[in-house]
Design a protein around this motif. Structure first.
Motif, PDB file in Angstrom:
ATOM      1  N   THR A 132       0.828  -1.200   0.000  1.00  0.00           N
ATOM      2  CA  THR A 132       0.000   0.000   0.000  1.00  0.00           C
ATOM      3  C   THR A 132       0.868   1.259   0.000  1.00  0.00           C
ATOM      4  O   THR A 132       2.087   1.186   0.086  1.00  0.00           O
ATOM      5  CB  THR A 132      -0.896   0.067   1.247  1.00  0.00           C
ATOM      6  OG1 THR A 132      -0.054   0.319   2.386  1.00  0.00           O
ATOM      7  CG2 THR A 132      -1.677  -1.215   1.456  1.00  0.00           C
ATOM      8  N   GLU A 163       4.861   1.218   4.354  1.00  0.00           N
ATOM      9  CA  GLU A 163       3.869   0.522   3.533  1.00  0.00           C
ATOM     10  C   GLU A 163       3.332  -0.694   4.274  1.00  0.00           C
ATOM     11  O   GLU A 163       4.058  -1.334   5.028  1.00  0.00           O
ATOM     12  CB  GLU A 163       4.522  -0.010   2.247  1.00  0.00           C
ATOM     13  CG  GLU A 163       5.205   1.037   1.410  1.00  0.00           C
ATOM     14  CD  GLU A 163       6.236   0.420   0.466  1.00  0.00           C
ATOM     15  OE1 GLU A 163       6.876  -0.584   0.849  1.00  0.00           O
ATOM     16  OE2 GLU A 163       6.400   0.962  -0.629  1.00  0.00           O
ATOM     17  N   LYS A 199      -4.740   3.139   0.239  1.00  0.00           N
ATOM     18  CA  LYS A 199      -4.632   2.819  -1.192  1.00  0.00           C
ATOM     19  C   LYS A 199      -3.576   1.759  -1.482  1.00  0.00           C
ATOM     20  O   LYS A 199      -2.474   1.797  -0.937  1.00  0.00           O
ATOM     21  CB  LYS A 199      -4.297   4.089  -1.976  1.00  0.00           C
ATOM     22  CG  LYS A 199      -5.477   5.035  -2.049  1.00  0.00           C
ATOM     23  CD  LYS A 199      -5.108   6.317  -2.753  1.00  0.00           C
ATOM     24  CE  LYS A 199      -6.341   7.192  -2.892  1.00  0.00           C
ATOM     25  NZ  LYS A 199      -5.994   8.607  -2.719  1.00  0.00           N
ATOM     26  N   VAL A 200      -3.945   0.853  -2.366  1.00  0.00           N
ATOM     27  CA  VAL A 200      -3.001  -0.146  -2.879  1.00  0.00           C
ATOM     28  C   VAL A 200      -2.148   0.524  -3.954  1.00  0.00           C
ATOM     29  O   VAL A 200      -2.677   1.194  -4.843  1.00  0.00           O
ATOM     30  CB  VAL A 200      -3.742  -1.342  -3.517  1.00  0.00           C
ATOM     31  CG1 VAL A 200      -2.755  -2.348  -4.093  1.00  0.00           C
ATOM     32  CG2 VAL A 200      -4.663  -1.995  -2.504  1.00  0.00           C
ATOM     33  N   LEU A 217      -8.439   0.243  -0.794  1.00  0.00           N
ATOM     34  CA  LEU A 217      -8.785  -1.156  -0.515  1.00  0.00           C
ATOM     35  C   LEU A 217     -10.290  -1.379  -0.537  1.00  0.00           C
ATOM     36  O   LEU A 217     -10.774  -2.421  -0.979  1.00  0.00           O
ATOM     37  CB  LEU A 217      -8.220  -1.555   0.858  1.00  0.00           C
ATOM     38  CG  LEU A 217      -6.728  -1.882   0.906  1.00  0.00           C
ATOM     39  CD1 LEU A 217      -6.225  -1.845   2.350  1.00  0.00           C
ATOM     40  CD2 LEU A 217      -6.443  -3.249   0.288  1.00  0.00           C
TER      41      LEU A 217
END
Lengths: 396, 94
Positions: free
Chosen positions: A244, A271, A313-314, B81
């Protein structure tokens, strides 16, 4: 300020020497750590052949976990020693491996899992690993973001750790090179011929002959052995992983859910890095493609465990190959019927954490100085003999 | 090229960092990516791949046309996600 010229950390592209004392096929963590451990103990003429670049295979694609929470005494004791070696790696090799000892928190949902984990913990405690079975309240104190009520209990060992995998390869490669090991990258082996007193390996960059060869090619090891006509029982399995955007440090332990195989840790860069078990049909193909199905399964798993993460967020997803065996244990030692041809494979997606210690004992074994019970327990012939001991803590 | 020129803004990788990686023996963009971290931030190489490729070519003496880009990784841009979590399992096949 002018920096001193950097040490060489990568392999070379060049013609091979005609002969070597020992050729290691596979420039992953196992092969490089073994080359280093041999050379540092005085073994001359070690050559490593890597088909691609260093860190191109599973050693460069894993989650960097180092844990002592295993289910067999041998694996527990090996990982205790491996963690000790890793703790000194930055100092000994002069390279930062971003090691962080934040512990491992295994969450469980069923009484069946708990019964098995209680047996594991008793064994770990007998080996002086301070793992404890904790309740959901304590799990929530360790990780306040956890939706802990859905779980029955957790297994927590504060001395497990995570590292950044890539510098381990460069550290071993650099130190091995300085001790005389030649590491040839972009040098795939295309044929192996057994001769009277040695093996002749044909590569994309010429041939090399050696009386001893070690197959440390991970998921590619069945293919390397097949060049010789030797059939190995391990097989490759794709495992996917994601990373992420970086977040402020909040997650101390590696968090894993035993029933789903979900695992996630926060790297020192901030991350979140993690994966989850995806059930796939058994195949001999090495598949490294990334799938949307994994993102869906992993995202659902993560958000279920830590609902706050939904907004995170990825940034990237990738895949790496586990190298599986039917009993969850590796394959080591000389291949029966193939004198001088040694195996170091089948590490079940957990070879990275095992390599520092396995390579040490493998070097001592090859040098004839000391042998370790792992060479008996993990011998190839156990499959034919039915003398297997299953390892239950294979995650991901 | 100024040594402190930033080529990868996500990960603060400078021209000097790239030259250092090449001097340590890293030759391909896959290797330089792993050693310097360029291309691993939010842009995933969309801004920095070409400037870094030019710097690698300059430092190594390799023609830039001989360098292959590193493997592009999904998703195309950073994605929450919760959006993946909302996908139906059926629509994920393949």
């Amino acid at each position: 300020m002018t920096a001193s010229p950097p040490k060489r950390l990568a392999g070379v592209h060049g013609p091979l020497p005609a002969n070597a004392e020992l050729v290691i096929v596979g420039g992953g963590i196992m092969g490089l750590a073994l080359a280093y451990n041999l050379a540092v103990r005085g073994q001359k003429g070690v050559v490593v052949l890597e088909a691609s670049y260093l860190a191109s295979g599973a050693s460069g694609r894993n989650g960097g976990g180092l844990r002592q929470q295993w289910s067999t005494e041998m694996n527990i004791r090996l990982m205790q020693e491996s963690l000790e070696i890793c703790g000194g790696f930055a100092r000994d090799m002069g390279i930062n491996v971003w090691m962080r000892q934040g512990g491992y928190l295994f969450l469980m949902r069923t009484a069946e899992t708990r019964a098995q984990i209680e047996r594991n913990i008793a064994l770990q405690n007998r080996c002086d690993v301070p793992t404890r079975l904790i309740g959901t309240d304590e799990a929530r104190r360790l990780v306040p973001e956890l939706a802990a009520d859905q779980f029955l209990a957790a297994s927590y060992n504060p001395t497990d750790a995570v590292v950044f995998p890539w510098p381990f390869l460069w550290g071993y490669a650099g130190a091995a090179s300085r001790h005389g090991v030649r590491i040839h990258t972009d040098t795939p082996v295309t044929a192996i011929e057994r001769r009277a007193n040695d093996y002749l390996l044909t590569t994309a960059r010429g041939t090399i002959a050696a009386p001893r060869v070690v197959n440390a090619a991970g998921a590619w090891s069945p293919r390397v052995a097949a060049l010789l006509g030797l059939t190995l029982p391990d097989w490759p399995a794709r495992h996917e992983i994601l990373s992420t955007e970086p977040l402020k440090p909040f997650l101390a332990p590696m968090v894993s859910v035993l029933e789903s195989g979900l695992y996630v840790s926060q790297s020192t860069r901030g991350e979140l890095v993690g994966g989850i078990t995806m059930h796939e049909a058994k195949t001999n193909d090495i598949q490294l493609g990334s799938r949307l199905a994994f993102l869906g399964a992993m995202a659902r798993g993560l958000v279920e465990v830590m609902p706050l993460l939904g907004e995170v967020k990825v940034v990237r997803q990738w895949a790496g190959p586990y190298d599986l065996t039917s009993d969850g244990n590796p394959i080591v030692g000389e291949a029966p019927g193939w004198p001088g041809f040694f195996l170091c494979c089948g590490f079940m997606g957990h070879g990275f954490m095992m390599a520092p210690v396995v390579a040490k004992y493998y070097a001592l074994h090859l040098l004839g100085r000391e042998t370790h019970p792992l060479f008996d327990r993990w011998r190839l012939s156990r499959f034919a003999e039915g003398a297997t001991e299953a390892e239950g803590m294979i995650i991901g | 090229m100024p040594r402190k020129l930033i080529l990868c803004r996500c990960e603060d990788v400078t021209a000097d960092d790239v030259a250092h990686a090449v001097a340590a023996g890293f030759q391909s963009l896959e290797e330089v990516k792993r050693y310097t971290g360029f291309g691993t931030g939010p842009c995933q190489g969309k801004e920095c791949l070409v400037p870094v490729a030019l710097a690698v070519a300059r430092a190594s003496g390799t023609p830039v046309t001989a360098l292959r880009p590193f493997t592009a990784r999904a998703p195309l841009s950073p994605t929450a996600l919760k959006q993946f979590a909302a996908l139906e399992e059926e629509s994920e096949r393949g």
